[in-house]
Design a protein around this motif. Structure first.
Motif, mmCIF file in Angstrom:
data_model
loop_
_atom_site.group_PDB
_atom_site.id
_atom_site.type_symbol
_atom_site.label_atom_id
_atom_site.label_comp_id
_atom_site.label_asym_id
_atom_site.label_seq_id
_atom_site.Cartn_x
_atom_site.Cartn_y
_atom_site.Cartn_z
ATOM 1 N N GLU A 9 -35.879 -14.235 -19.831
ATOM 2 C CA GLU A 9 -36.130 -13.715 -18.559
ATOM 3 C C GLU A 9 -34.220 -13.755 -18.259
ATOM 4 O O GLU A 9 -33.447 -13.039 -17.913
ATOM 5 C CB GLU A 9 -36.494 -14.833 -17.342
ATOM 6 N N ASP A 21 -33.545 -10.757 -20.221
ATOM 7 C CA ASP A 21 -34.258 -9.613 -19.397
ATOM 8 C C ASP A 21 -35.096 -8.519 -20.661
ATOM 9 O O ASP A 21 -35.040 -7.617 -20.507
ATOM 10 C CB ASP A 21 -33.543 -8.552 -18.219
ATOM 11 N N ASP A 53 -41.066 -9.851 -18.191
ATOM 12 C CA ASP A 53 -41.088 -10.147 -17.054
ATOM 13 C C ASP A 53 -42.211 -10.366 -16.625
ATOM 14 O O ASP A 53 -42.707 -9.756 -17.039
ATOM 15 C CB ASP A 53 -40.427 -8.815 -16.688
ATOM 16 N N VAL A 64 -35.555 -12.419 -10.750
ATOM 17 C CA VAL A 64 -36.673 -13.141 -11.671
ATOM 18 C C VAL A 64 -37.316 -13.734 -10.907
ATOM 19 O O VAL A 64 -36.568 -15.264 -11.353
ATOM 20 C CB VAL A 64 -36.575 -12.274 -13.134
#
Length: 456
Positions: free
Chosen positions: A148, A151, A154, A452
């Motif tokens: 995360e 990135d 997800d 997120v």
């Protein structure tokens, strides 16, 4: 499945298999049904013979003008026919019950398989790369947090578009999955495998053929409805492993001796409902409902299957050795090897990002990335796969084996945790660099204003 004759003649061996594999089947009832069925088949043969004899006399009696005897013979023939129909109807009922019951009996473990109740009784057979592992950061970040932060994984959006247990791989995360698949396929081609790209939906007959049904129906994703016996007209399921379509390619066929051995490999997405344990086990991509995998499926002569099992194990572990990932091999005990296997190895890669209770000496945990199994003729009997040693000889059931080469998400976990650097980047293993087009995973900025979630 086991043959009726084998169950009948090796009752105590089958009973031990049920006990050591922890399967509850009423073997005595199966033997009773088999005995009654054989008696009825014998009686049916006798009645059929009697009726043929009586029927052959009718014409002779009529020709001789003995109408009264001819009529009596006709009546006797009709009585024999009615009795035969009753016997055959009952035999058919028992046949269906027997076939269904035989599908519930597990494969008999090989005599060398360790006897045990659960995973604690598995035996470590080999370990590679663990003693001379690379130097790691002082604190290894678990893959779900690192993924995360970079990135490249997800979880929140995966859950949003599909549900829990699904995820997006993004950017270098997606590239890494693609690179692993291509690297594995190329590796196994060099080992003599022929590529197969199978259908993703499979029918119930295919799931029965490899042993997923009826025992594991609750773990399967059915297309078009709930998991019950009232299947829709399509009768299709999302495959849990490419083992199912690739093994069933040859269902109800007789192969030639010159065809063997057959070595197929297949990449596929795979779908399973089981989600694992709570907590760390379900965080990230260790246990997900959809995952990529390269599967190796072998069809061999019976006398060659155990040599091939060792070769298959070497072919699976060669992927991890090329990637420089420490792993261990477990020989599975009878209580943990599974329903269909006669002998099974699990290959587990080391992922240092989580400290698990009873884990390796250096922390981290072992993650299963491949199961390498010999089914002997168990699947072949269910699927009707035979071969003819010589043209003039009777067909025999073939032996089937398979092994993952290997499961992609858990290798991604191992790479992200084992090859991470102090600055949060991840080195790309050298064999994957040509496929990735880079040497280091650096990640990128997240898209959107909302942060997120934590991947739980």
């Amino acid at each position: 499945m086991l043959s009726r004759q084998f169950v009948r003649e090796n009752t105590e061996e089958v009973r031990r298999a049920l006990e050591t594999k922890g399967v509850d089947v009423d073997l005595d009832r199966i033997l009773e049904v088999d005995e009654e069925w054989r008696q009825l088949k014998a009686k049916g043969d006798d009645l059929r013979h009697q009726r043929n004899e009586v029927s052959s006399q009718i014409g002779e009696l009529k020709q001789a003008g003995e109408e009264e005897k001819a009529q009596a013979a006709i009546e006797e023939s009709q009585e024999l026919k009615a009795e035969l129909e009753t016997v055959e109807e009952r035999a058919e009922e028992l046949e269906a019950e027997l076939e269904a019951a035989l599908l519930e009996i597990p494969n008999v473990p090989h005599p060398d398989a360790p006897v045990g109740e659960d995973e604690s009784d598995n035996v470590e057979a080999d370990r590679w790369g663990f003693e001379d592992r690379r130097e790691l950061p002082d604190e290894v970040v678990p893959h779900y947090d690192l993924g995360e932060a970079l990135d490249i994984l997800d979880f929140e959006r995966g859950a949003k578009v599909t549900g829990g247990g699904f995820y997006f791989a993004k950017g270098e995360g997606a590239q890494l999955e693609h690179a692993l698949v291509q690297f594995m396929l190329e590796t196994h081609r060099e080992q003599g495998y022929t590529d197969v790209f199978p259908p993703i939906p499979v029918n119930s007959a295919s799931m029965r053929g490899t042993g997923q049904f009826p025992k594991f129906v609750e773990d399967a994703y059915r297309i078009g409805g709930d998991n019950d016996e009232d299947y829709d007209d399509d009768d299709l399921w999302l495959l849990p492993t490419a083992e199912v379509p690739v093994t069933n390619m040859y269902r109800d066929e007789i192969l030639l001796d010159d065809d063997l051995p057959i070595k197929h490999q297949a990449y596929s997405p795979n779908f399973r409902r089981e989600a694992g344990e709570h907590g760390t086990e379900t965080r990230g991509i260790v246990r997900v409902h959809q995952f990529n995998k390269v599967e190796m499926v072998n069809f061999v002569r019976p006398e060659e299957s155990y040599d091939r099992l060792e070769g298959l194990l070497d072919e699976a572990t060669s992927v991890l050795e090329a990637l420089g990932l420490p792993y261990r091999v477990l020989e599975m005990c009878t209580g943990d090897m599974g329903f269909t296997q006669a002998k099974k190895y699990d290959v587990e890669v080391w992922a240092p990002g989580d400290d698990m209770e009873d884990g390796p000496e250096a922390g981290g945990r072992w993650l299963e990335v491949s199961s390498v199994s010999n089914f002997e003729d168990f699947q072949a009997r269910r699927a009707g796969i035979q071969y003819r040693p010589e043209q003039h000889e009777s067909a025999e059931y073939i032996h089937t084996l398979n092994g993952s080469g290997v499961a992609v998400p858990r290798v991604v976990v191992a790479i992200l945790e084992y090859y991470q650097n102090d600055d949060g980047t991840v080195d790309v293993p050298e064999p994957l660099q040509p496929y990735m087009g880079c040497e280091v995973i650096e990640g990128h900025d997240a898209v959107g204003e909302t942060a997120v979630g934590d991947g739980a």
